[in-house]
Design an enzyme around this catalytic site. Structure first.
Site, short mmCIF file in Angstrom:
data_model
loop_
_atom_site.label_atom_id
_atom_site.label_comp_id
_atom_site.label_asym_id
_atom_site.label_seq_id
_atom_site.Cartn_x
_atom_site.Cartn_y
_atom_site.Cartn_z
N LYS A 119 0.70 -1.42 0.04
CA LYS A 119 -0.20 0.05 -0.01
C LYS A 119 1.05 1.11 0.06
O LYS A 119 0.41 2.18 -0.58
CB LYS A 119 -0.81 -0.01 1.10
CG LYS A 119 -1.92 -1.20 1.43
CD LYS A 119 -3.00 -0.88 2.41
CE LYS A 119 -4.11 -1.90 2.66
NZ LYS A 119 -4.01 -3.21 1.82
N GLU A 203 -2.82 6.70 8.61
CA GLU A 203 -3.98 7.49 7.39
C GLU A 203 -4.94 7.95 7.98
O GLU A 203 -5.27 7.55 9.44
CB GLU A 203 -4.58 6.25 6.69
CG GLU A 203 -4.46 6.43 5.14
CD GLU A 203 -4.99 5.48 4.33
OE1 GLU A 203 -4.36 4.82 3.42
OE2 GLU A 203 -6.20 5.16 4.65
N ARG A 295 -5.20 -8.14 -9.52
CA ARG A 295 -5.64 -9.54 -9.59
C ARG A 295 -7.42 -9.37 -9.95
O ARG A 295 -7.82 -8.33 -10.34
CB ARG A 295 -5.52 -10.16 -8.39
CG ARG A 295 -5.96 -9.60 -7.31
CD ARG A 295 -6.16 -10.47 -6.20
NE ARG A 295 -6.29 -9.50 -4.93
CZ ARG A 295 -7.53 -9.25 -4.27
NH1 ARG A 295 -8.73 -9.81 -4.92
NH2 ARG A 295 -7.56 -8.81 -3.17
P1 ADP Z 1 -11.72 -8.68 -2.71
O1 ADP Z 1 -11.57 -7.17 -2.97
O2 ADP Z 1 -11.31 -9.40 -4.01
O3 ADP Z 1 -12.80 -9.15 -2.31
P2 ADP Z 1 -10.10 -9.32 -0.38
O4 ADP Z 1 -9.50 -8.22 0.27
O5 ADP Z 1 -11.52 -9.70 0.14
O6 ADP Z 1 -10.53 -8.87 -2.00
O7 ADP Z 1 -9.70 -10.76 -0.41
C1 ADP Z 1 -9.90 -11.62 -1.43
C2 ADP Z 1 -9.20 -13.01 -0.71
O8 ADP Z 1 -7.84 -12.87 -0.77
C3 ADP Z 1 -9.99 -13.23 0.58
O9 ADP Z 1 -10.27 -14.73 0.51
C4 ADP Z 1 -8.95 -12.75 1.38
O10 ADP Z 1 -8.55 -13.57 2.54
C5 ADP Z 1 -7.40 -13.15 0.60
N1 ADP Z 1 -6.71 -12.24 0.55
C6 ADP Z 1 -6.52 -11.00 0.30
N2 ADP Z 1 -5.33 -10.25 0.45
C7 ADP Z 1 -4.48 -11.23 1.38
C8 ADP Z 1 -3.22 -11.26 1.70
N3 ADP Z 1 -2.35 -10.23 1.76
N4 ADP Z 1 -2.81 -12.26 2.33
C9 ADP Z 1 -3.65 -13.44 2.41
N5 ADP Z 1 -4.92 -13.59 1.86
C10 ADP Z 1 -5.26 -12.66 1.29
P1 ADP Z 2 -7.60 -4.43 2.38
O1 ADP Z 2 -6.25 -4.60 1.59
O2 ADP Z 2 -7.62 -5.15 3.57
O3 ADP Z 2 -8.50 -4.44 1.32
P2 ADP Z 2 -8.01 -1.48 2.16
O4 ADP Z 2 -6.82 -0.29 2.39
O5 ADP Z 2 -8.46 -1.63 0.85
O6 ADP Z 2 -7.45 -2.75 2.95
O7 ADP Z 2 -9.06 -1.18 3.19
C1 ADP Z 2 -10.29 -1.95 3.53
C2 ADP Z 2 -11.26 -1.25 4.26
O8 ADP Z 2 -11.17 -0.61 5.05
C3 ADP Z 2 -12.10 -0.26 3.10
O9 ADP Z 2 -12.70 -0.74 2.34
C4 ADP Z 2 -12.54 0.82 4.13
O10 ADP Z 2 -13.86 0.49 4.63
C5 ADP Z 2 -11.50 0.59 5.45
N1 ADP Z 2 -10.53 1.81 5.25
C6 ADP Z 2 -9.45 1.74 4.49
N2 ADP Z 2 -8.88 3.24 4.66
C7 ADP Z 2 -9.66 3.73 5.33
C8 ADP Z 2 -9.61 5.29 5.66
N3 ADP Z 2 -8.61 6.12 5.61
N4 ADP Z 2 -10.66 5.62 6.40
C9 ADP Z 2 -11.94 4.98 6.52
N5 ADP Z 2 -12.08 3.78 6.18
C10 ADP Z 2 -10.91 3.16 5.78
#
Ligand code: ADP
Ligand code: ADP
Ligand code: MG
Length: 649
Positions: A119, A203, A295
């Site tokens: 990130k 953040e 992906r």
């Molecule tokens: P999407 O936006 O496609 O729904 P998610 O963040 O929910 O993405 O993740 C999709 C799948 O991949 C989930 O099953 C989650 O547990 C797995 N996943 C995502 N990022 C990671 C990671 N860094 N390490 C392990 N599993 C991950």
């Molecule tokens: P991941 O890799 O686990 O998907 P993200 O950075 O995409 O992580 O964040 C996952 C979720 O967390 C977002 O969909 C949002 O709901 C919340 N989130 C992330 N960043 C922020 C932020 N700065 N403020 C409020 N909510 C956040």
């Protein structure tokens, strides 16, 4: 051009099955992999040519074993590998290794994964292109004093995030200064354990935002399309559970702006393949870049249903080096699609994963519904993988049509043996102001704000369920003989489990009727057996329900909700367990113990944190008392049903 003749699907569950579908459609030979635990899984069954990946290290998943995967691909002269999502999909080393071995990686370049995979590096890249970012610190300095200074500048509330995180893990909201230091070390620890890297970023926490993402696809010749947005604001623990396209509250202006920004980002990093740009959108419709997923996403189905594009097919064409077969002007979104993720977990118990054998999965599929299924009857849902077992996507001309269809479809799924979130999903879709009148905007806080009401509703169990249970027993004991009638005036006590909660009720048998007594509630039900299909009546009205009996469970559909009642004695033993003894609900790692011996606790007090199934779970007390013995320590690996703690009254 490098024609793909065969593909190894390096994944499992619903996504492996979904990728296989497109491969078969295109006439490309598919191969799969499976772990020991997945020997009888649906993907192993459907793909056909599957190879076992032997477990090497206890700690690592076989689906991450690059050497074994490459060996299988080479042995079978497989031209390409599709990584699906999760696992190796965002692993740049794996993408480079494929390149080195002359196997096509169906995904972006290793370079693009490296740029966007963490990130922090993604934000540093985006910052240069002038796309708005959520204010924060994305640098390498991890000194606590330095972070404190940065935090003061950014202002509270803040979000601490694992730079290499995913799946909603490794995130913590910090309300005020005094919480920062402790949380900083906790998140670092958690990140190290989950992602093997403890770098964190800070953040600004945006209050009540929406999660809107843009699906883009680029080819290797510099052409790009956007397949428009998906709204993924309905989340639990920062993880999406219901997603839809288009977003009701994104107008044409905002859509165009977000599409342009997304294509600009993709172009700048020379991205090719399918990718998703995730944004946070605030109340004033300002959008901020959050992260890029390099992906296929779980929720790609809603985009496919509204645009008619097969995203996996395009991924393959692009990997072959073909030009995008469509241009932006040919892309249009039609109708509305909404998807729900079915998880084997218990929303009434803080989303605790429900693991074990899924006895039956039965679905009456409706037209315009897409079912992506990762399980079948008797599938073992184990602790090593994500508990998502299926996705249901409904399509309609309007949002309301698709919402209603999704609700109807969810109500027509029988799952027995394990608890799922289906009732939660049905209840969510039933909240009028968000789905019918659209008076309120769904933000990422939606579920937290509505969960208590939903749980309260679900916990108010209708005792008709007990009557249906008795009815199924009577039916099984051969109603025609009416042997039960010999028991007129006989009274029996039952202990059953509904939603993982034990219930005790009495039944008094009469002539062609029976009375259910639960606490102060008494209701008399009649059995009408005038025709072959006996009916259950309450106040002379037939109860409308549906049930599915399996070896060890009874699954009931009643008044729009699903109930799973274990019927074998083996399952019933668990129900009667002593609430003074806290057992480990599944195998996992003890990450925190929040109480000390001798400490008084109340019903609901948090006791222990357990990390399992890629998530941290809080085990709370189910009664009040004093902590008598703590039977584990932080860092212990525990098995299912290990005694963790004992209380005394
Ligand atoms: P999407 O936006 O496609 O729904 P998610 O963040 O929910 O993405 O993740 C999709 C799948 O991949 C989930 O099953 C989650 O547990 C797995 N996943 C995502 N990022 C990671 C990671 N860094 N390490 C392990 N599993 C991950
Ligand atoms: P991941 O890799 O686990 O998907 P993200 O950075 O995409 O992580 O964040 C996952 C979720 O967390 C977002 O969909 C949002 O709901 C919340 N989130 C992330 N960043 C922020 C932020 N700065 N403020 C409020 N909510 C956040
Ligand atoms: Mg994300």
């Amino acid at each position: 051009m490098n024609k793909i003749k065969s593909v190894l699907i390096a994944n499992r569950g619903e996504i492996a099955v979904r990728i296989d579908k497109t491969l078969k459609k295109l006439g490309i030979k598919s191969y799969g992999i499976y772990s020991h635990a997945d020997k009888k899984s649906i993907h192993t069954n459907i793909i056909g040519n599957c190879y076992l990946i032997k477990s090497q290290k206890k700690s690592s998943s076989p689906y991450l074993d690059i050497d074994q995967i490459i060996t299988i691909a080479k042995k079978n002269k497989i031209t390409a590998i599709h990584p699906g999502y999760g696992f190796l999909s965002e692993n740049a080393d794996f993408a480079s290794r494929c390149e080195k071995e002359k196997i096509i990686f169906i995904g972006p370049s290793a370079h693009a994964i490296r740029l966007m995979g963490s990130k922090t590096s993604a934000k540093n890249t985006i910052e240069k292109i002038n796309i708005p970012l959520i204010p924060g610190y994305f640098g390498k300095n991890q000194d606590i004093e330095f972070i404190k200074e940065k935090a003061n500048k950014i202002g509270y509330p803040l979000l601490l995030k694992a730079s290499h995180g995913g799946g909603g893990k490794g995130m913590r909201v910090i309300e005020k200064k005094s919480q920062l230091e402790k949380a900083f070390y906790e998140v670092k620890n958690e990140s190290k354990m989950s992602f093997g890297n403890d770098e964190i970023m800070v953040e600004k926490y945006i209050d009540s935002p929406r999660h809107i993402e843009i699906q883009i696809i680029g080819d290797k010749h510099g052409n790009y399309i956007s397949l428009n947005e998906r709204d993924c604001s309905i989340q639990r623990r920062y993880q999406k559970i219901i997603e839809e396209a288009p977003s009701v509250h994104v107008d044409e202006t905002l859509r165009n702006k977000m599409n342009l920004a997304s294509i600009l980002i993709a172009r700048k990093i020379k991205y090719f393949g399918a990718g998703t740009l995730e944004y946070i959108v605030d109340k004033k419709n300002n959008f901020y870049f959050m992260e890029m997923n390099t992906r296929l996403q779980v929720e790609h189905s809603v985009t496919e249903m509204t645009t008619g594009v097969d995203i996996v097919e395009l991924q393959i064409k692009i990997a072959e080096g073909q030009k995008l077969p469509v241009t932006q002007t040919e892309i249009y979104t039609k109708g509305h699609a909404i998807e729900a993720r079915i998880y084997c977990e218990d929303p009434l118990k803080n989303y605790l994963p429900s693991i074990g054998i899924l006895d039956r999965f039965k679905i009456n599929k409706f037209e315009n519904c897409r079912i992506d299924l990762g399980v079948k009857d008797k599938t073992f849902v184990g602790p090593s993988f994500d508990p998502m077992i299926a996705k249901v996507t409904a399509y309609g001309d309007t949002r309301l049509d698709s919402v209603n269809l999704l609700k109807k479809q969810l109500k027509n799924i029988f799952i027995s043996g394990l608890e799922t979130n289906i009732n939660l999903l049905i209840k969510i879709l039933g909240i009028d102001e968000y789905f019918v009148s659209n008076k309120k905007v769904i933000t990422t806080k939606f579920l937290d704000e509505n969960l208590n009401n939903i749980i309260f509703d679900l916990k108010e169990l209708n005792i008709d369920i007990f009557a249906i249970y008795i009815f199924s027993r009577i039916r099984n004991s051969d109603l025609k003989n009416l042997s039960w009638q010999k028991n007129v005036n006989f009274q029996e006590t039952f202990n059953i489990s509904v939603f993982n909660q034990p219930y005790e009720f009495k039944v008094k048998y009469g002539l062609l009727n029976f009375e259910v007594i639960y606490g102060k509630i008494k209701k008399t039900y009649c059995i009408d057996e005038t025709n072959d299909n006996p009916k259950l009546l309450l106040n002379n009205k037939e109860l409308e329900f549906d049930f599915l009996e399996s070896e060890k469970n009874l699954a009931i559909h009643y008044l729009g909700l699903s109930y799973n009642i274990p019927t074998s004695t083996e399952n019933l033993i668990q129900v009667k367990k002593d609430s003074n003894i806290i057992y480990s609900p599944m195998p996992g790692l003890i990450t925190n113990i929040m109480v000390k011996e001798g400490q008084e606790v109340k019903h609901g007090s948090e006791l222990i944190k357990l990390s399992a199934m890629k998530m941290e779970h809080t085990i709370s007390s189910e009664s009040s008392g004093v902590v008598n013995i703590i039977n584990c320590k932080i860092g212990d690996l525990v098995a299912e049903k290990d005694i963790l703690l004992e209380l005394k009254k």
